[in-house]
Design an enzyme around this catalytic site. Sequence first.
Site, short mmCIF file in Angstrom:
data_model
loop_
_atom_site.label_atom_id
_atom_site.label_comp_id
_atom_site.label_asym_id
_atom_site.label_seq_id
_atom_site.Cartn_x
_atom_site.Cartn_y
_atom_site.Cartn_z
N GLU A 49 -40.83 49.18 34.18
CA GLU A 49 -39.99 48.01 34.47
C GLU A 49 -40.81 46.96 35.22
O GLU A 49 -41.79 47.29 35.90
CB GLU A 49 -38.81 48.47 35.34
CG GLU A 49 -37.87 47.35 35.76
CD GLU A 49 -36.56 47.86 36.36
OE1 GLU A 49 -36.48 49.04 36.72
OE2 GLU A 49 -35.62 47.05 36.48
N ASN A 196 -28.07 47.52 30.38
CA ASN A 196 -28.51 48.63 31.22
C ASN A 196 -27.53 48.78 32.38
O ASN A 196 -27.12 47.78 32.97
CB ASN A 196 -29.91 48.34 31.79
CG ASN A 196 -30.29 49.28 32.93
OD1 ASN A 196 -30.54 50.46 32.69
ND2 ASN A 196 -30.30 48.78 34.16
N GLU A 197 -27.15 50.00 32.68
CA GLU A 197 -26.25 50.27 33.81
C GLU A 197 -25.13 49.22 33.87
O GLU A 197 -24.95 48.53 34.88
CB GLU A 197 -27.03 50.34 35.13
CG GLU A 197 -27.97 51.53 35.16
CD GLU A 197 -28.56 51.87 36.54
OE1 GLU A 197 -28.39 51.10 37.49
OE2 GLU A 197 -29.17 52.95 36.64
N TYR A 265 -30.71 60.21 39.32
CA TYR A 265 -31.85 60.28 40.23
C TYR A 265 -31.66 61.42 41.23
O TYR A 265 -30.53 61.67 41.69
CB TYR A 265 -32.02 58.95 40.97
CG TYR A 265 -32.62 57.87 40.09
CD1 TYR A 265 -33.99 57.85 39.83
CD2 TYR A 265 -31.82 56.90 39.48
CE1 TYR A 265 -34.55 56.87 39.01
CE2 TYR A 265 -32.37 55.93 38.65
CZ TYR A 265 -33.74 55.92 38.43
OH TYR A 265 -34.30 54.97 37.61
N GLU A 322 -33.21 57.26 32.35
CA GLU A 322 -33.77 57.10 33.70
C GLU A 322 -33.49 58.37 34.48
O GLU A 322 -32.31 58.79 34.59
CB GLU A 322 -33.14 55.91 34.44
CG GLU A 322 -33.67 54.57 33.99
CD GLU A 322 -33.12 53.40 34.80
OE1 GLU A 322 -32.87 53.55 36.02
OE2 GLU A 322 -32.92 52.33 34.19
N GLN A 371 -40.76 56.01 37.33
CA GLN A 371 -41.29 55.18 36.27
C GLN A 371 -42.77 55.50 36.10
O GLN A 371 -43.36 56.17 36.94
CB GLN A 371 -41.09 53.72 36.60
CG GLN A 371 -39.61 53.32 36.76
CD GLN A 371 -39.38 51.82 36.83
OE1 GLN A 371 -40.28 51.02 36.67
NE2 GLN A 371 -38.13 51.44 37.09
O1 AHR Z 1 -35.57 52.64 38.14
C1 AHR Z 1 -35.11 51.75 39.11
C2 AHR Z 1 -33.72 51.22 38.83
O2 AHR Z 1 -32.81 52.26 38.91
C3 AHR Z 1 -33.49 50.62 37.48
O3 AHR Z 1 -33.87 49.30 37.39
C4 AHR Z 1 -32.00 50.74 37.33
O4 AHR Z 1 -31.59 50.82 35.99
C5 AHR Z 1 -31.65 51.95 38.16
O5 AHR Z 1 -30.60 51.71 39.01
#
Ligand code: AHR
Length: 519
Positions: A49, A196-197, A265, A322, A371
Site C-alpha cells: 500500500e 476496500n473496508e 489483524y 489483509e 504488508q
Molecule cells: O494494512 C493497513 C490498513 O489496515 C489498510 O489500509 C486497511 O485496509 C486496514 O484497515
Amino acid sequence: MKKIRVVKNSLLALAMLASAPVFAAVTININPAKPGAVINKNVYGQFAEHLGTGIYEGLWVGPGSTIPNTKGWRNDVVAALKDMHVPLVRWPGGCFADEYHWKDGIGARAKRPVKVNTNWGGVEENNAVGTHEFFDLVELLGADAYVNGNLGTGTAQEMSEWLEYMTSNSKSTLANLRRKNGRGKPFKVDFFAIGNEAWGCGGNMTPEHYVNLYKNYETFLRAPAEFRPKMIASGGNGWDADAKWTDVLSKNLKNQTTGISFHYYTMPTGEWGVKGAATGFAEPEWISTLANTMKIDAMIKNNVAKLDKNDPEKKIGFLVDEWGTWYDAEKGTNPGFLYQQNTLRDALVAALNFNIFHAHADRVTMTNIAQMVNVLQAMILTDKDRMLLTPTYHAYKMYVPFQDATSLPVALSDNVEYKVGAVGIPGISASAARAKDGKLYLAIVNTNPNEASDVAVNVAGQQVSGVSGQVLTAAAMDAHNTFTQKDAVKPAPFAAKAADGKLRLKIPAKAVVVVAVDR
Ligand code: AHR
C-alpha cells in the site's frame, strides 16, 4: 508451563491410528489416499500500500537513485522477493485505495500532482508510483496483479475508465493514452476489487448499501474477455461475529463476484488501543498472540458456513486479503507509518495461518499478508541502501512447496496443549500436501517456547525412510534480525531417518519445520 494431553476424536485419526506405530509422542497422521483441494499459490500473496515506507524507500527509489534499481524498483528487494516466489501483489491500498485517483499516477512523473496521504501520516504523495510503475513491479516479480479500485471517493465512470485504460486493446482515446505513456499491449489485471473496508475507512457503509453500489460499479467495469480481471467484493472482518458481510454479499452478488474479501489483524492484547509490543514481550504475550491469530480458523469456518449456504456451487472464494500482526508503533517512528520489528513470534504466526489456510483450501483461494516491505508484518525491512529479511520472510520461503500443492488430510492424535494461565493452544500444528514436484511435504509448528516436542509421523499405507528440509527457531521468543545482525534468525537444515520403519521427529521449542517426506 502445564502440558496436557488432548486426544482428537476424529474417525480419520482412529482409523489411521490402528496402523500407526505406538510412541509416547504427538502423532501426525497423513492420508495421501484422500487428497483435498489444491492450495492456490495466491494464498501466499502480498499487499503493498502507499503507506509509510512500504512503497517509497522500501521498494521504489526511482530510476535516478544511487541505490541499484530497475525502472525505479530496488534490485536487492526485488531479488529477495523473487526468491520467495511472491505469486501476487495487491495495490494501491487498503484505505489509500478509496482516495486514490488513477489519473494522478500516469504520464510524466515530474508533472504528476502532489496529494496528501490523509490515511497514513498526512505525508505528501507525489504519485511517482502509478499504474505503469506497479505493473513494472509485478512483471519484475513474475507475480499476478491485484488492483484495488476506488469506490469511496471515485465514481463508476472513473473506475470504468481505469479498467479501460489498463485492459483495452482498441484504438480508444484511453487505450491510446496508455500507449503514449509507454505501454502498447494491455496490462494483465488478474484481480480487481471494488472498494476496500466499505464498513470503515472505505465509506462506513452497511453491507446492504455496499451491495447496491457494487452492482452499480460492476455493471460498468468492461474489459475484453481475455483481459477481464476476476472481480472481488470487499467483505467483512474478524469482528463481524455473525459473518453478516459475507452472508449479505454472497446472497446478493451471485455471478457478479469471484471472491469476497475478509480482514483480520492479530494483536497480542486483542485490543486496538494498546496492542502490545513487537519485541521485548513476555510469555503471556507470546501465547496470546498465537492464540489470537489461531482464532482465524473459527472465523473462516463461520464465514464459509454462510458461503456454503448461499453459494453451494463454491463459485465464490473467501479471500483473506489483509492479515498479519499489528503492534504498537515502534518508539521514534511516525505512528502513521505502521513500521514494526518482526520476530520469531511473527514467523510462527505466519506458519500457523498457513496451516489453517491449507485446511480451507477449497474456499480460501487468496490471502495477502499486510504488508510486503516496512509496514506491519513485513517480509523485508529497509534502511536507506540496507535491507534485511525478517523471520516472516523465512517462513514464507520455507512454505514455497505448498504453492499450488494438493492438500492432504492431517489428523493429530495425542496432541499436547500449551498453556499459560487461562490461555491454552495446541502444542503442535501441522499441514501436509503433495507438491508439484511429486513429493509429500510436511509443515510442523511447535508453539511451546520452552519444550521440544516428540512427534511421530505416520503416512497411511506408506513406508517412509526419513525427512529433510529446514527448521526456523532461535534462543529468544523475540529473536529478530537487525541491520548489524542480519542472520540472527534464519533457517537451518533439518533431517531425520526412520528407524524400524517408524519416523519420529524432535521438533525444537518455538519452531517452524518444513520437510519433504522421503519414501
Ligand atoms: O494494512 C493497513 C490498513 O489496515 C489498510 O489500509 C486497511 O485496509 C486496514 O484497515
